[in-house]
Design a protein around this motif. Sequence first.
Motif, mmCIF file in Angstrom:
data_model
loop_
_atom_site.group_PDB
_atom_site.id
_atom_site.type_symbol
_atom_site.label_atom_id
_atom_site.label_comp_id
_atom_site.label_asym_id
_atom_site.label_seq_id
_atom_site.Cartn_x
_atom_site.Cartn_y
_atom_site.Cartn_z
ATOM 1 N N PHE A 316 0.830 -1.200 0.000
ATOM 2 C CA PHE A 316 0.000 0.000 0.000
ATOM 3 C C PHE A 316 0.868 1.256 0.000
ATOM 4 O O PHE A 316 1.793 1.384 0.789
ATOM 5 C CB PHE A 316 -0.911 0.028 1.230
ATOM 6 C CG PHE A 316 -1.904 -1.091 1.286
ATOM 7 C CD1 PHE A 316 -2.424 -1.645 0.120
ATOM 8 C CD2 PHE A 316 -2.336 -1.598 2.502
ATOM 9 C CE1 PHE A 316 -3.355 -2.667 0.168
ATOM 10 C CE2 PHE A 316 -3.267 -2.621 2.567
ATOM 11 C CZ PHE A 316 -3.770 -3.157 1.398
ATOM 12 N N ARG A 317 0.545 2.195 -0.875
ATOM 13 C CA ARG A 317 1.221 3.483 -0.890
ATOM 14 C C ARG A 317 0.512 4.483 0.024
ATOM 15 O O ARG A 317 1.147 5.359 0.606
ATOM 16 C CB ARG A 317 1.271 4.031 -2.322
ATOM 17 C CG ARG A 317 2.135 3.195 -3.271
ATOM 18 C CD ARG A 317 2.114 3.800 -4.668
ATOM 19 N NE ARG A 317 2.959 3.042 -5.587
ATOM 20 C CZ ARG A 317 4.252 3.246 -5.744
ATOM 21 N NH1 ARG A 317 4.859 4.193 -5.040
ATOM 22 N NH2 ARG A 317 4.947 2.519 -6.584
ATOM 23 N N THR A 318 -0.823 4.343 0.128
ATOM 24 C CA THR A 318 -1.621 5.251 0.947
ATOM 25 C C THR A 318 -2.763 4.461 1.581
ATOM 26 O O THR A 318 -3.082 3.346 1.155
ATOM 27 C CB THR A 318 -2.233 6.382 0.100
ATOM 28 O OG1 THR A 318 -3.218 5.815 -0.792
ATOM 29 C CG2 THR A 318 -1.170 7.123 -0.698
ATOM 30 N N PRO A 319 -3.431 5.026 2.592
ATOM 31 C CA PRO A 319 -4.612 4.379 3.162
ATOM 32 C C PRO A 319 -5.719 4.133 2.141
ATOM 33 O O PRO A 319 -6.530 3.223 2.329
ATOM 34 C CB PRO A 319 -5.062 5.372 4.244
ATOM 35 C CG PRO A 319 -3.800 6.043 4.665
ATOM 36 C CD PRO A 319 -3.004 6.186 3.394
ATOM 37 N N ILE A 320 -5.768 4.926 1.069
ATOM 38 C CA ILE A 320 -6.790 4.700 0.035
ATOM 39 C C ILE A 320 -6.645 3.296 -0.544
ATOM 40 O O ILE A 320 -7.648 2.609 -0.800
ATOM 41 C CB ILE A 320 -6.672 5.761 -1.077
ATOM 42 C CG1 ILE A 320 -7.011 7.149 -0.529
ATOM 43 C CG2 ILE A 320 -7.587 5.426 -2.252
ATOM 44 C CD1 ILE A 320 -6.799 8.267 -1.524
#
Length: 507
Positions: A316-320
């Motif tokens: 994952f790069r972001t919580p999105i």
Amino acid sequence: MQDIQKHFAGIVALDHASLSVGTGEVHALIGQNGAGKSTLIKVLTGAYRRDSGTVTFAGQPVDFASPLAAQRGGITTIYQEVNLVPLRTVAENIFMGREPKRYGLIQWRSMNTEAARLLQELGLSLDVTRPLGEFSTAIQQMVALARAVSVQARLVIMDEPTSSLNEREVETLFGVIRNLKRSGVSVMFVSHRLDELYAVCDRITVMRDGRTVYSGEMSGISRLQLVEQMLGREIRSEGAQTGFVRAKGNGQPLLNVNHVRSGARLTDASIEVGQGEVVGLAGLLGSGRSELARIVFGADRAEQGEVTLDGVPLAFRTPIDAINAGIGFCSEDRKAEGIVPELSVRENLTLALLPRLSKAGIVNTRRQAEVVDRFITRLGIKTSNPDQPIRELSGGNQQKVLLARWLATNPRLLILDEPTRGIDVGAKAEIQHLIGELAQGGLGVLMISSELEELIEGCNRVTVLREGQTVAHLTGAQVSEEHLLHAMAQGSAQDSLEHSEARQAAL
């Protein structure tokens, strides 16, 4: 405070409520979320204007127009959610608005020296010239306490002051409270932890539905009677406070974290969560629990190790990315990382769902209303209407809105960091019951909690972190207070078992 009444948009918040605190007394104020405690405090300190009733302080009628006026009048408040300025230094936060000056210039050296001295009295030795935001929530809470002590108030109000503190820091706080009492300063102590009330308080006031329902000596009422007063009904035993429904799990793996490392706070952490089970994550303050949760949710990156969901490695790069993969996360700091105070209940509840409710940037308000109404009913969220600002809700109801936010996304894994922190017995039982029901429905739950009883009663398994490392995986009969405490303080699960067997042999 006598016969205090306060209404919000036709809703009765305080109904002829009363409160009396003596000089040099430590007075407990308790009640369920929504009982009116915070409203009563805000009326006293000038944050809210009362509709009717009288307030007398130090023998004189008062009607403070603002919290600043109350502070100047001798009343200071330490809130559960630290309300200081993270980008300013520790010393600046302690003396904000009261900086020592000479010829109009701030005397930085003397201010820093005095700030360091105040913190030393609280058992803290730290660089007061560093920004407050660089320190943990527990340290920030102690800085707020130092600020309150420094203003030399006649009444100090402490709203859930121990919610972010470890055992040693709690003892330090209690020492400060006893010193304040000896010097003639009164303390109003708001807490949901009954043991703390009996340890430090002289008298107690219980509120329910905006009314004062009991006031008396702390020694004159049992824990069971206190809970009955709060709930407004008899309960068979203190064990009835626990609301968990134990999930069984279906044996299918879901989340697997292997030897994850990230900075100095997380050095070698591993944990597994299966479908339909609640797995607890235990450890002392600073053990790396929240850091591990943030890595799983994509808020932080792991330097080493592997995280998999259904056996597929996650990057994952972001919580999105985590949300799209079916992961929800209720963080520990409800105020800073959870609610958006100025938005409504409706807007807060559907925040994570907006991409699915929108087309070409336009929100489908009909679908949004259906989701909101369904979850308000399902979780029993107490609100005058969905457009009420969430900041006006009690802590327990704010927490329910955050749970609803993630449940609306239909997640497969839900991470809960201190899900019942700072909420009352009734709301806690409701949330605990909901967690168990969700797991029974197949949801995997990773639950971080500082309350051992919550882990013991509600979890299928418990993983223990100590100083950034996984030191124990406890299952079955191992999930006990003795094994948890030993693993958190000293060693692994095997060490804990050997310790228990040796103790039994000695007995």
